[in-house]
Design an enzyme around this catalytic site. Structure first.
Site, mmCIF file in Angstrom:
data_model
loop_
_atom_site.group_PDB
_atom_site.id
_atom_site.type_symbol
_atom_site.label_atom_id
_atom_site.label_comp_id
_atom_site.label_asym_id
_atom_site.label_seq_id
_atom_site.Cartn_x
_atom_site.Cartn_y
_atom_site.Cartn_z
ATOM 1 N N CYS A 48 -4.693 2.629 -3.856
ATOM 2 C CA CYS A 48 -3.481 3.065 -3.113
ATOM 3 C C CYS A 48 -2.306 2.121 -3.329
ATOM 4 O O CYS A 48 -1.488 1.910 -2.429
ATOM 5 C CB CYS A 48 -3.767 3.203 -1.617
ATOM 6 S SG CYS A 48 -5.015 4.416 -1.249
ATOM 7 N N HIS B 59 0.873 -1.182 0.000
ATOM 8 C CA HIS B 59 0.000 0.000 0.000
ATOM 9 C C HIS B 59 0.907 1.228 0.000
ATOM 10 O O HIS B 59 2.015 1.183 0.541
ATOM 11 C CB HIS B 59 -0.846 -0.049 1.279
ATOM 12 C CG HIS B 59 -1.917 0.975 1.393
ATOM 13 N ND1 HIS B 59 -1.674 2.260 1.806
ATOM 14 C CD2 HIS B 59 -3.250 0.897 1.170
ATOM 15 C CE1 HIS B 59 -2.812 2.925 1.831
ATOM 16 N NE2 HIS B 59 -3.788 2.135 1.454
ATOM 17 N N ASP C 173 2.798 -4.893 8.102
ATOM 18 C CA ASP C 173 1.601 -4.077 7.921
ATOM 19 C C ASP C 173 0.415 -5.042 7.976
ATOM 20 O O ASP C 173 0.154 -5.775 7.020
ATOM 21 C CB ASP C 173 1.688 -3.360 6.565
ATOM 22 C CG ASP C 173 0.388 -2.653 6.192
ATOM 23 O OD1 ASP C 173 -0.604 -2.787 6.944
ATOM 24 O OD2 ASP C 173 0.366 -1.985 5.147
ATOM 25 N N GLN D 176 -4.835 -5.347 6.788
ATOM 26 C CA GLN D 176 -5.867 -6.200 6.178
ATOM 27 C C GLN D 176 -5.940 -7.578 6.827
ATOM 28 O O GLN D 176 -6.679 -8.445 6.346
ATOM 29 C CB GLN D 176 -5.605 -6.357 4.672
ATOM 30 C CG GLN D 176 -5.698 -5.078 3.886
ATOM 31 C CD GLN D 176 -7.104 -4.479 3.882
ATOM 32 O OE1 GLN D 176 -8.079 -5.142 4.227
ATOM 33 N NE2 GLN D 176 -7.210 -3.211 3.521
ATOM 34 N N LYS E 132 -10.612 -0.837 10.371
ATOM 35 C CA LYS E 132 -10.768 -1.970 9.456
ATOM 36 C C LYS E 132 -11.156 -3.233 10.224
ATOM 37 O O LYS E 132 -11.218 -4.325 9.670
ATOM 38 C CB LYS E 132 -9.466 -2.207 8.688
ATOM 39 C CG LYS E 132 -9.144 -1.074 7.704
ATOM 40 C CD LYS E 132 -7.913 -1.395 6.910
ATOM 41 C CE LYS E 132 -7.299 -0.191 6.242
ATOM 42 N NZ LYS E 132 -7.992 0.233 5.025
HETATM 43 N N1 PMP Z 1 -1.840 -0.857 4.586
HETATM 44 C C1 PMP Z 1 -2.790 -1.566 3.975
HETATM 45 C C2 PMP Z 1 -2.465 -2.932 3.459
HETATM 46 C C3 PMP Z 1 -4.068 -1.017 3.817
HETATM 47 O O1 PMP Z 1 -5.007 -1.716 3.201
HETATM 48 C C4 PMP Z 1 -4.325 0.282 4.320
HETATM 49 C C5 PMP Z 1 -5.695 0.925 4.152
HETATM 50 N N2 PMP Z 1 -6.306 0.727 2.945
HETATM 51 C C6 PMP Z 1 -3.302 0.964 4.963
HETATM 52 C C7 PMP Z 1 -2.074 0.370 5.075
HETATM 53 C C8 PMP Z 1 -3.512 2.341 5.522
HETATM 54 O O2 PMP Z 1 -4.414 2.285 6.576
HETATM 55 P P1 PMP Z 1 -4.978 3.627 7.232
HETATM 56 O O3 PMP Z 1 -5.562 4.415 6.116
HETATM 57 O O4 PMP Z 1 -6.016 3.131 8.192
HETATM 58 O O5 PMP Z 1 -3.857 4.309 7.909
#
Ligand code: PMP
Length: 407
Positions: A364, A123, A200, A203, A226
């Protein structure tokens, strides 16, 4: 191991609402999940009955808020099986958790010509902070490629590791492909070179059990929103010895021990990394979200979502002109796809008119989309309240879009 879906669905007020006059099929859980009334009630109870600042006052409201806030820290510790609460830092989300490490760890420990390894499926929030930190320190960013199935090339990872490598930061579960990476193996390999690893888990948490001691990860980042919790709060788990050695990230009130105009000393962990007034209500809501997940049971959630994912893939693959991107051997309930002749944005709009919420765009992850030769994708992602009916609605909606576009 079955989930009792009807009472679960009743817990989520959003699911009672109609969208454009249609029942909501919410399939955008990878972006954020809906919130159960237990979480909403916990947030509302704080604002209604004990709104006050934490850690600072002796009065009853502040005492209660502090207790609830710190109780959540213990709930998080237990949820991910950390050794102690000093290792649980509240942040504003996964993004801030990663930025904290990119700023604090990298600036404390890395120097010019050191290397940081990430993967091609990250991401943006697990790319950009490292890019900036690398520029500032003169480090180099190395990228592990992803194969056609959407899996990390482990052999290439081993080749990239060297005495210059000072950190690996990798996603547990891809927010696009659903790939569940062999993170335990990746950590074992990195540790063989004395390299710490950040996972990270944005998910992963809320879909499967995460045990930081079993994984032996050095850092773990995730977001409350999430996992059925509120927006505005995330977690950084870090091994205590690393967090202790790291410089503070943000500075100001609450993170200090003593301040003079000449010098400041910092508080012990975890407070050293929690400057200023945090999002107290959302932290308390996160506590309620963890209680909710624990009550339903993560094993039941995982197995239910797995079954629903298989059904969804089978049904989607029957649609002519639809290609699911990636086919990893271990997959979370996330399906990204392209549809011949229809731009994802148009598909998302037509589905929305039918009450079906999916995510469309670059998700993203522009480098990953480039890897797969696409600019934009459609993504359906599942949560605990989804049912085969939601999948049927999605399939029906896509077929309708195909009729509109005559393809
Ligand atoms: N890493 C991953 C794999 C994600 O899916 C996301 C959110 N889509 C993020 C990081 C960022 O998370 P946040 O916007 O809650 O900071």
């Amino acid at each position: 191991m079955t989930l009792k879906i009807t009472p679960i669905r009743k817990d989520f007020p959003n699911l009672k609402d109609k969208i454009h006059g249609k029942p909501l099929a919410y399939l955008d859980n990878a972006a954020t999940t809906l919130k159960p009334k237990q979480v909403i009630d916990a947030v509302s109870a704080y604002y209604s009955h004990y709104a006050s600042n934490i850690h600072r006052a002796v009065h009853a409201l502040s005492q209660k808020a502090t207790l609830q806030y710190e109780n959540t820290r213990e709930k998080v510790r237990k949820f991910i099986n950390a050794k102690n609460t000093a290792e649980i830092i509240f942040t504003s989300g996964t993004t801030e958790s990663i930025n904290l490490v990119a700023q604090s760890y990298v600036k404390t420990f890395l120097k010019a010509n050191d290397e940081i390894i990430i993967s091609e499926m990250e991401h943006h929030s697990n790319i950009v902070p490292w890019q900036i930190a690398s520029k500032e320190t003169g480090c180099t960013l190395k990228i592990i490629p992803v194969d056609n199935n959407g899996e990390i090339d482990l052999e290439r990872f081993k080749e990239l590791l060297s005495s210059k490598t000072k950190l690996v930061s990798i996603t547990h579960t891809s927010n696009v492909l659903g790939t569940i990476n062999p993170v335990k193996e990746i950590i074992r390999i990195a540790h063989g070179h004395h390299v710490p690893v950040l996972i990270d888990a944005a998910q992963a948490v809320g879909h499967q059990t995460i045990d930081v001691q079993d994984l032996d990860c050095d850092f773990l980042a995730f977001s409350a929103h999430k996992m059925y919790g509120p927006t505005g709060v995330g977690i950084l788990y870090g091994k205590q010895n690393l967090l202790e050695a790291m410089a503070p990230y943000k500075t100001g009130g609450d993170m200090i021990d003593s301040v003079t105009f000449e010098k400041t000393t910092y508080r012990e962990l975890p407070y050293k990394f929690e400057a200023g007034t945090p999002d107290i209500a959302s932290v308390i809501g996160l506590g309620a979200a963890i209680d909710y997940i624990n009550r339903v049971g993560l094993n039941k959630i995982s197995s239910y979502e797995k079954t629903l994912l298989s059904y969804a893939i089978k049904e989607l693959k029957n649609i002519s002109g639809l290609q699911v991107v990636g086919s990893p051997s271990k997959k979370a309930p996330i399906i990204s796809f392209v549809l011949d002749g229809i731009h994802p944005h148009d598909l998302g709009t037509i589905l929305d008119e039918q009450g079906i919420a999916i995510r469309t765009g670059h998700l993203c992850t522009q480098p990953l989309l480039k890897r797969f030769g696409v600019l934009s994708l459609s993504r359906a992602s599942l949560g605990i309240y989804n049912t085969p009916k939601d999948i049927d609605a999605l399939v029906g909606g896509i077929k309708k879009a195909k009729k509109v576009f005559k393809c």
